[in-house]
Design an enzyme around this catalytic site. Structure first.
Site, PDB file in Angstrom:
ATOM      1  N   HIS A  55      13.662   7.959 -11.094  1.00 35.71           N
ATOM      2  CA  HIS A  55      13.215   9.324 -11.383  1.00 35.71           C
ATOM      3  C   HIS A  55      13.405   9.728 -12.847  1.00 35.71           C
ATOM      4  O   HIS A  55      12.567  10.440 -13.394  1.00 35.71           O
ATOM      5  CB  HIS A  55      13.970  10.328 -10.504  1.00 35.71           C
ATOM      6  N   ARG A  97       8.011  14.543 -16.477  1.00 34.51           N
ATOM      7  CA  ARG A  97       9.302  15.187 -16.729  1.00 34.51           C
ATOM      8  C   ARG A  97      10.087  14.429 -17.809  1.00 34.51           C
ATOM      9  O   ARG A  97      10.778  15.040 -18.645  1.00 34.51           O
ATOM     10  CB  ARG A  97      10.109  15.279 -15.431  1.00 34.51           C
ATOM     11  N   VAL A 122      31.844   9.475 -19.245  1.00 34.76           N
ATOM     12  CA  VAL A 122      31.220  10.733 -19.660  1.00 34.76           C
ATOM     13  C   VAL A 122      31.122  10.856 -21.179  1.00 34.76           C
ATOM     14  O   VAL A 122      30.043  11.093 -21.737  1.00 34.76           O
ATOM     15  CB  VAL A 122      31.972  11.943 -19.063  1.00 34.76           C
ATOM     16  N   THR A 153      35.980   7.553 -18.350  1.00 34.70           N
ATOM     17  CA  THR A 153      35.206   8.181 -17.269  1.00 34.70           C
ATOM     18  C   THR A 153      33.726   7.822 -17.292  1.00 34.70           C
ATOM     19  O   THR A 153      33.022   8.085 -16.319  1.00 34.70           O
ATOM     20  CB  THR A 153      35.291   9.710 -17.390  1.00 34.70           C
TER      21      THR A 153
HETATM   22  C1  RB5 Z   1      40.025   8.006 -23.848  1.00 28.86           C
HETATM   23  O1  RB5 Z   1      41.355   8.333 -23.593  1.00 28.86           O
HETATM   24  C2  RB5 Z   1      39.115   8.808 -22.941  1.00 28.86           C
HETATM   25  O2  RB5 Z   1      39.159  10.152 -23.277  1.00 28.86           O
HETATM   26  C3  RB5 Z   1      37.693   8.286 -23.004  1.00 28.86           C
HETATM   27  O3  RB5 Z   1      37.675   6.934 -22.705  1.00 28.86           O
HETATM   28  C4  RB5 Z   1      36.687   8.922 -22.065  1.00 28.86           C
HETATM   29  O4  RB5 Z   1      37.163   8.972 -20.760  1.00 28.86           O
HETATM   30  C5  RB5 Z   1      36.093  10.178 -22.508  1.00 28.86           C
HETATM   31  O5  RB5 Z   1      35.128  10.675 -21.902  1.00 28.86           O
END
Ligand code: RB5
Length: 143
Positions: free
Chosen positions: A98, A136, A69, A67
């Site tokens: 920014h 900031r 993330v 993702t």
């Molecule tokens: C791996 O399966 C997955 O959890 C990782 O690549 C990621 O998306 C986590 O944030």
């Protein structure tokens, strides 16, 4: 620029495509990510790339996981890193202008390769705006 790239097992294919793309633009790419799809741990790969940006061994960094993330959360644990997850180019431009984002992240399971390239184009082509934004960013760095 010297760009560090890192990824976990969920993003090996996109990492190699993005690495080649950045090199085609003339950048030096340091690949510290997973090299195959054997299950691994994104915190290790995010932190490794984050340390290189924080220490000045790379000018900026690209992070890719499923993702975007998890690997960005890991990189953001490193003091001095400002990693932003983006899934489209407008946000990618704004996080440079920014937030002075020195790392960008996206997910192989979320964006296609052309969108990923457009995200990179927008981010690499943008400038930190400074001024009120610098204040900031300084506040972030002081945390
Ligand atoms: C791996 O399966 C997955 O959890 C990782 O690549 C990621 O998306 C986590 O944030």
């Amino acid at each position: 620029m010297k760009i560090v790239i890192s990824n976990d097992h969920a993003a090996v294919n996109m990492k190699f495509e993005i690495k080649a793309y950045l090199e085609s633009l003339g950048h030096e790419v340091i690949d510290v990510g997973a090299q195959d799809s054997t299950s691994c741990h994104y915190p290790e790969y995010g932190a490794k790339a984050g340390r290189m940006v924080a220490d000045g061994e790379a000018d900026c960094g690209v992070l890719i996981c499923g993702t975007g993330v998890g690997i960005s959360i890991a990189a953001n644990k490193i003091h001095g890193v400002r990693a932003a997850v983006c899934s489209e180019p407008v946000t990618a431009r704004l996080v440079k202008e920014h937030n002075h984002a020195n790392m960008i992240a996206f997910g192989e399971r979320i964006v296609g390769i052309e969108t990923a390239k457009a995200i990179l184009d927008a981010w690499l082509g943008a400038e930190c705006m400074g001024g009120r934004h610098q204040l900031r960013v300084d506040m972030l760095d002081a945390m």
